[in-house]
Design an enzyme around this catalytic site. Structure first.
Site, PDB file in Angstrom:
ATOM      1  N   SER A  76       0.909  -1.306   0.051  1.00 53.65           N
ATOM      2  CA  SER A  76       0.056  -0.191   0.121  1.00 53.65           C
ATOM      3  C   SER A  76       0.969   1.309  -0.115  1.00 53.65           C
ATOM      4  O   SER A  76       0.371   2.258  -0.126  1.00 53.65           O
ATOM      5  CB  SER A  76      -0.968  -0.112   1.056  1.00 53.65           C
ATOM      6  OG  SER A  76      -2.125  -0.975   0.848  1.00 53.65           O
ATOM      7  N   ALA A  77       2.192   1.145   0.111  1.00 49.68           N
ATOM      8  CA  ALA A  77       2.837   2.472  -0.067  1.00 49.68           C
ATOM      9  C   ALA A  77       2.694   2.851  -1.576  1.00 49.68           C
ATOM     10  O   ALA A  77       2.990   4.117  -1.708  1.00 49.68           O
ATOM     11  CB  ALA A  77       4.525   2.269   0.171  1.00 49.68           C
TER      12      ALA A  77
END
Length: 396
Positions: A76-77
């Site tokens: 999710s970065a």
């Protein structure tokens, strides 16, 4: 400062500028005390790289050393990079953040979503973190099934009234919006408008010719204690119960793709999944964030001052319908807070479930990127990343 010498337990390679030695020490302790297998960290200060370190093995279950150009899936970065695309399109006058999503994507108006605004997508207020029928990994990756499912999906709450982390659906929400506005996929837009001008080893949709550089992810055991991390590793009872309950928004949001995709599968890595499938070096992630707040080594600045303000102005705060704990979001970026402590109150960025992290702090001029192949259970506030943040803070 060359850190390839003098490491007794792990061979830490790279460079550290004078004054930032504490970051190297914290990075080394990640291997000695926190079970790290392979990782990298990079830090920029005022557009200049001051930390660039890597160590361990490129594969979580292998023996080949992590190389200077090893990249990893950052989960999710990736969301922070995807959000930057929408904000840059707004900066160029191509997207109105206060326009209904249906203005650009007419099919999305169905099932009570006609009042969902573009800013709701970015701030996790659209109300569609779950799908009535989860997608298979192949459907998630095909670029068609996800947008079609979301267009037909009824919201789980009145859009704009609450927020809840859109763990997987963020991929198709932002990806389809960008495609409708630009005629390009979000991954292609990143490649042409962000990665190429800044010289970033960062991809949303991995080209086959770069596949050899990417290490294998894997789950690693939790350490017996936080090892000085300052954070409790045991989740609150409500959080644990939400993950156990198959009917909860938490479980359904994280299982919007079922079965869970194999993140080491070349087909998954080649797919354009802006919520979870980005691949990057720590150096590229740090350089990307450095470019959002200023010029980098003479390279272009991404965000105009007004766009930077939008990125880190609070849009959502309080109890998160999906993550259960209180979270804070700006327009696409997580903001500093108890759930995701960053460098300071003005910081913005995004963690990746299991460990990775990228963020910028305009007040100090700092940008950080951290990548790892050893996945832990937590969604935010990984002890390894938090130790690096504290080390950076001590160096300022």
């Amino acid at each position: 400062m060359d850190r390839s010498e003098g490491a007794d337990v792990v061979d830490v390679r790279g460079t550290v500028a004078d004054g930032f030695e504490a970051v190297a020490d914290a990075f080394t302790r990640g291997f000695e005390q926190r079970g790290e297998r392979g990782a990298a960290v990079a830090v920029y200060r005022d557009g200049r790289k001051v930390v660039d370190l890597w160590a361990g093995t490129r594969d979580v279950d292998g023996h080949e050393p992590w190389a200077v150009d090893t990249a990893q899936v950052v989960r999710s970065a990736t969301k922070g990079v995807a959000a930057a695309v929408v904000l840059l399109l707004h900066q160029r006058g191509q997207i109105d953040l206060d326009a209904p999503v249906g203005t650009y994507w007419p099919e999305f108006k169905a099932a009570g979503k006609e009042r969902v605004l573009v800013r709701h997508l970015l701030s996790h207020r659209a109300g569609v973190p779950v799908l009535d029928r989860p997608l298979t990994p192949a459907e998630a990756a095909d670029g068609v099934s996800g947008p079609a499912a979301l267009a037909a999906q009824a919201p789980a709450w009145e859009p704009g009234t609450e927020h809840g982390y859109h763990a997987h659906t963020y991929s198709w929400l932002l990806g389809e919006l960008v495609r409708r506005v630009t005629g390009r996929t979000l991954g292609r837009w990143v490649a042409e408008e962000i990665a190429r001008p800044l010289g970033l080893d960062l991809w949303i949709g991995l080209p086959s010719e770069e596949a050899h550089r990417v290490g294998r992810l894997g789950q690693i055991a939790e350490p017996p204690t936080a090892a000085g991390g300052g954070l409790k590793l045991r989740p609150k009872r409500a959080v644990a119960e939400a993950y156990r309950d198959p009917a909860s928004l938490t479980r359904r949001a994280f299982e919007a793709v079922d079965p869970l995709p194999d993140e080491n599968d070349p087909a998954y890595r080649a797919a354009e999944l802006p919520a979870s499938g980005g691949i990057s070096t720590a150096r590229a992630l740090a350089r990307f964030y450095a470019a959002t707040i200023g010029e980098v080594d003479g390279g272009p600045r991404l965000f105009a001052p007004a766009t930077l303000t939008l990125a880190r102005t609070e849009e959502s705060a309080g109890p998160d319908r999906v993550l259960v704990v209180p979270t804070r979001f700006g327009l696409g970026f997580m903001l500093h807070g108890p759930a995701s402590p960053l460098l300071g109150p003005g910081s913005f960025g995004h963690p990746g479930r299991g460990g990775s992290l990228g963020f910028a702090d305009p007040e100090s001029g700092v940008a950080l990127g951290y990548t790892t192949n050893g996945m832990r259970k937590g969604v935010t506030a990984d002890p390894r990343a938090q130790a690096l943040i504290r080390a950076v803070r001590s160096a300022l």
